[in-house]
Design a protein around this motif. Sequence first.
Motif, PDB file in Angstrom:
ATOM      1  N   THR A 131       4.830 -14.249  70.701  1.00 23.38           N
ATOM      2  CA  THR A 131       3.972 -15.416  70.462  1.00 23.38           C
ATOM      3  C   THR A 131       3.835 -15.711  68.972  1.00 23.38           C
ATOM      4  O   THR A 131       3.545 -16.841  68.598  1.00 23.38           O
ATOM      5  N   ALA A 132       4.071 -14.715  68.130  1.00 25.25           N
ATOM      6  CA  ALA A 132       4.031 -14.932  66.683  1.00 25.25           C
ATOM      7  C   ALA A 132       5.322 -15.587  66.200  1.00 25.25           C
ATOM      8  O   ALA A 132       5.316 -16.365  65.250  1.00 25.25           O
ATOM      9  N   ASN A 133       6.453 -15.249  66.846  1.00 27.53           N
ATOM     10  CA  ASN A 133       7.750 -15.825  66.499  1.00 27.53           C
ATOM     11  C   ASN A 133       8.659 -15.634  67.706  1.00 27.53           C
ATOM     12  O   ASN A 133       8.996 -14.498  68.055  1.00 27.53           O
ATOM     13  N   ALA A 134       9.065 -16.723  68.330  1.00 29.90           N
ATOM     14  CA  ALA A 134       9.884 -16.649  69.545  1.00 29.90           C
ATOM     15  C   ALA A 134      11.151 -15.820  69.351  1.00 29.90           C
ATOM     16  O   ALA A 134      11.603 -15.140  70.276  1.00 29.90           O
ATOM     17  N   ASN A 135      11.726 -15.826  68.147  1.00 30.18           N
ATOM     18  CA  ASN A 135      12.935 -15.035  67.885  1.00 30.18           C
ATOM     19  C   ASN A 135      12.696 -13.539  68.006  1.00 30.18           C
ATOM     20  O   ASN A 135      13.644 -12.771  68.177  1.00 30.18           O
ATOM     21  N   ALA A 136      11.442 -13.110  67.942  1.00 31.37           N
ATOM     22  CA  ALA A 136      11.133 -11.683  68.104  1.00 31.37           C
ATOM     23  C   ALA A 136      11.488 -11.213  69.507  1.00 31.37           C
ATOM     24  O   ALA A 136      11.621 -10.009  69.745  1.00 31.37           O
ATOM     25  N   GLY A 137      11.697 -12.143  70.429  1.00 33.80           N
ATOM     26  CA  GLY A 137      12.149 -11.775  71.764  1.00 33.80           C
ATOM     27  C   GLY A 137      13.506 -11.089  71.753  1.00 33.80           C
ATOM     28  O   GLY A 137      13.877 -10.417  72.710  1.00 33.80           O
ATOM     29  N   LEU A 138      14.236 -11.224  70.659  1.00 31.34           N
ATOM     30  CA  LEU A 138      15.499 -10.485  70.510  1.00 31.34           C
ATOM     31  C   LEU A 138      15.268  -8.983  70.436  1.00 31.34           C
ATOM     32  O   LEU A 138      16.170  -8.201  70.739  1.00 31.34           O
ATOM     33  N   ASP A 139      14.065  -8.575  70.027  1.00 24.04           N
ATOM     34  CA  ASP A 139      13.765  -7.159  69.844  1.00 24.04           C
ATOM     35  C   ASP A 139      12.828  -6.596  70.907  1.00 24.04           C
ATOM     36  O   ASP A 139      12.376  -5.465  70.795  1.00 24.04           O
ATOM     37  N   TRP A 140      12.512  -7.403  71.926  1.00 25.80           N
ATOM     38  CA  TRP A 140      11.692  -6.906  73.034  1.00 25.80           C
ATOM     39  C   TRP A 140      12.369  -7.271  74.334  1.00 25.80           C
ATOM     40  O   TRP A 140      12.935  -8.360  74.434  1.00 25.80           O
ATOM     41  N   PRO A 141      12.331  -6.385  75.326  1.00 26.20           N
ATOM     42  CA  PRO A 141      11.604  -5.123  75.326  1.00 26.20           C
ATOM     43  C   PRO A 141      12.202  -4.128  74.338  1.00 26.20           C
ATOM     44  O   PRO A 141      13.281  -4.352  73.784  1.00 26.20           O
ATOM     45  N   VAL A 142      11.497  -3.036  74.156  1.00 20.00           N
ATOM     46  CA  VAL A 142      11.936  -1.982  73.249  1.00 20.00           C
ATOM     47  C   VAL A 142      13.232  -1.376  73.785  1.00 20.00           C
ATOM     48  O   VAL A 142      13.382  -1.171  74.990  1.00 20.00           O
TER      49      VAL A 142
END
Length: 157
Positions: A94-105
């Motif tokens: 939710t802070a940066n949609a591109n962070a979805g590249l790193d989740w899930p762990v």
Amino acid sequence: MFARLIQLCSAFLFASVLTASSSVLAGDDGIVTVKSAYPIGETVERLKSDIAAKGIKFFDEIDQTKLAGDAGIKLRPSVLLTFGNPPLGTQFITANANAGLDWPVRLLVYENDKGEVWTAYTDFDWIARRHGIKNRQDQFKMASSVITSITSSVKAK
């Protein structure tokens, strides 16, 4: 001045020896590696047990060695585990949609050419910098604490 230089060099060498002999290594590339005290199969099972005991959602176990073998490629033992805590992990997205590249762990368990078993994951502070996320420090700290705890279940002494 010469004595001070010797002290600094000695301190640097001591720190270098400690780092080189450590079972936890972090690189400039954001990858943290933790040496396991167990064979790969037992390492994977211990990690999965620790993840389950923490109530963390386990998504998948990918046997990369089998996938490589199916493609006719020889690969040392390598297993990728994916897991996460959606209420925590989605905060990054939710802070940066591109962070979805790193989740899930993703936690990689592999055997190197010396027969040593290691785990590897992406450092959460590095992920925050990568995605320019500055407003989720507590969440990144929590995620770091959790992955450190999980990998400590197999960490070589």
